[in-house]
Design a protein around this motif. Structure first.
Motif, PDB file in Angstrom:
ATOM      1  N   VAL A 256       0.792  -1.071   0.151  1.00 46.19           N
ATOM      2  CA  VAL A 256      -0.085  -0.057  -0.126  1.00 46.19           C
ATOM      3  C   VAL A 256       0.887   1.296   0.007  1.00 46.19           C
ATOM      4  O   VAL A 256       1.691   1.197   0.724  1.00 46.19           O
ATOM      5  N   ALA A 257       0.612   1.987  -0.919  1.00 48.27           N
ATOM      6  CA  ALA A 257       1.462   3.310  -0.896  1.00 48.27           C
ATOM      7  C   ALA A 257       0.882   4.575  -0.088  1.00 48.27           C
ATOM      8  O   ALA A 257      -0.338   4.755  -0.201  1.00 48.27           O
ATOM      9  N   TYR A 258       1.627   5.080   0.687  1.00 50.96           N
ATOM     10  CA  TYR A 258       0.988   6.080   1.618  1.00 50.96           C
ATOM     11  C   TYR A 258       1.766   7.421   1.183  1.00 50.96           C
ATOM     12  O   TYR A 258       3.007   7.514   1.087  1.00 50.96           O
ATOM     13  N   ALA A 259       1.027   8.506   1.289  1.00 53.12           N
ATOM     14  CA  ALA A 259       1.799  10.056   1.207  1.00 53.12           C
ATOM     15  C   ALA A 259       1.012  10.638   2.153  1.00 53.12           C
ATOM     16  O   ALA A 259      -0.299  11.042   2.053  1.00 53.12           O
ATOM     17  N   GLY A 260       1.831  11.652   2.711  1.00 53.23           N
ATOM     18  CA  GLY A 260       1.150  12.523   3.939  1.00 53.23           C
ATOM     19  C   GLY A 260       2.033  13.780   4.268  1.00 53.23           C
ATOM     20  O   GLY A 260       3.228  13.769   3.959  1.00 53.23           O
ATOM     21  N   THR A 261       1.344  14.581   4.981  1.00 56.16           N
ATOM     22  CA  THR A 261       2.039  15.792   5.454  1.00 56.16           C
ATOM     23  C   THR A 261       2.328  15.735   6.893  1.00 56.16           C
ATOM     24  O   THR A 261       1.233  15.472   7.551  1.00 56.16           O
ATOM     25  N   ILE A 262       3.643  16.093   7.370  1.00 58.17           N
ATOM     26  CA  ILE A 262       3.907  16.121   8.874  1.00 58.17           C
ATOM     27  C   ILE A 262       3.636  17.552   9.408  1.00 58.17           C
ATOM     28  O   ILE A 262       3.945  18.436   8.929  1.00 58.17           O
ATOM     29  N   SER A 263       2.892  17.657  10.636  1.00 56.99           N
ATOM     30  CA  SER A 263       2.647  18.829  11.202  1.00 56.99           C
ATOM     31  C   SER A 263       3.767  19.642  11.432  1.00 56.99           C
ATOM     32  O   SER A 263       4.890  18.887  11.803  1.00 56.99           O
ATOM     33  N   GLY A 264       3.675  20.951  11.816  1.00 56.67           N
ATOM     34  CA  GLY A 264       4.910  21.713  12.135  1.00 56.67           C
ATOM     35  C   GLY A 264       5.740  21.321  13.436  1.00 56.67           C
ATOM     36  O   GLY A 264       6.747  21.430  13.374  1.00 56.67           O
TER      37      GLY A 264
END
Length: 141
Positions: free
Chosen positions: A83-91
């Motif tokens: 499964v491919a995951y892509a995300g944004t990390i909080s500041g």
């Protein structure tokens, strides 16, 4: 750790299916990051009923606040796909939100972790050292 976006550590998360019938599952990710390369493991409850837990291996990368990785389920288990995951990390580096995809399926995910400063850890260590338990007799059951 100088970079607040470094993903090394233990993360607790949930993923949600994007189908008409909403499905979700929880997971624990143990991640290590070295110069932007991310590896680790994910353990989650097995929703197929075959086993108690599913295990997967993580391989990916992080650039600034963007995290991308592939979760490859253990081929010895009930599932053998990736499964491919892509995300944004909080500041502050305590949350990642994003999407997952595989073979036409997709959904969202969120994972969180606690981070402690060196001062907080030193303070807790001092408190732990002050705790003394004295036992004159063994506990009775």
């Amino acid at each position: 750790m100088d970079d607040p976006h470094d993903v090394s550590g233990v993360w607790y998360g949930r993923y949600f299916a994007g189908s008409a019938e909403v499905e979700e599952n929880s997971f624990i990710a143990h991640l290590e990051e070295l110069v932007g390369e991310v590896s680790g493991t994910i353990t989650e409850p097995d929703t197929t009923g075959q086993d108690e837990v599913r295990r997967a291996f993580v391989d990916g990368s992080r650039m600034a606040s963007q995290l991308k990785f592939t979760k490859q389920y253990d081929p010895a288990g009930a599932l053998a796909h990736s499964v491919a995951y892509a995300g944004t990390i909080s500041g502050d580096g305590t949350e990642v939100t994003g999407e997952w995809r595989f073979s036409g399926y997709h959904g969202s995910f969120v994972m969180n972790r606690e981070k402690f400063t060196a001062d907080e850890l030193d303070e807790q260590a001092a408190v732990d050292e002050d705790i003394v338990i004295v036992m004159d007799e063994p506990l009775e059951r």
